[in-house]
Design a protein around this motif. Structure first.
Motif: not given
Length: 92
Positions: A23-27, A76-81, A85-90
């Motif tokens: 997760i750290f490497k790929t985000h 990290m999962l919660l932040r990533g999701r 979601g912000k990106t999808d809405r934008a």
């Protein structure tokens, strides 16, 4: 017999590290179950409390380390999701 317990600790604390490093490497957090990590963190918390209550050093150390590493994965999962979601809405 304590040596077998500590060997188990050494093996057990390594388990969440590949996921955390990835997760750290790929985000990337897609396709990783948040509910699995919520339940895992809850279970480890209960194990840790019990280990402290009975004064078992082996299980206290292993569960404390696993609580930290698995909590990091969950955060990290919660932040990533949330970020996804912000990106999808934008994009709408």
């Amino acid at each position: 017999m304590d040596i077998i317990g500590w060997l188990g600790v050494c093996i057990g604390v390594v388990v969440p590290l590949p996921q955390l490093i990835r997760i750290f490497k790929t985000h990337q957090v897609a396709n990783i179950s948040i509910s699995t990590y919520v339940l895992l963190v809850a279970a480890i918390s209960c194990y840790l409390i019990h280990a402290i209550q009975i004064g078992d050093a082996v299980f206290t150390v292993s569960n404390a380390f696993n609580l930290v590493t698995n909590s990091l994965v969950l955060i990290m999962l919660l932040r990533g999701r949330h970020d996804r979601g912000k990106t999808d809405r934008a994009n709408y």
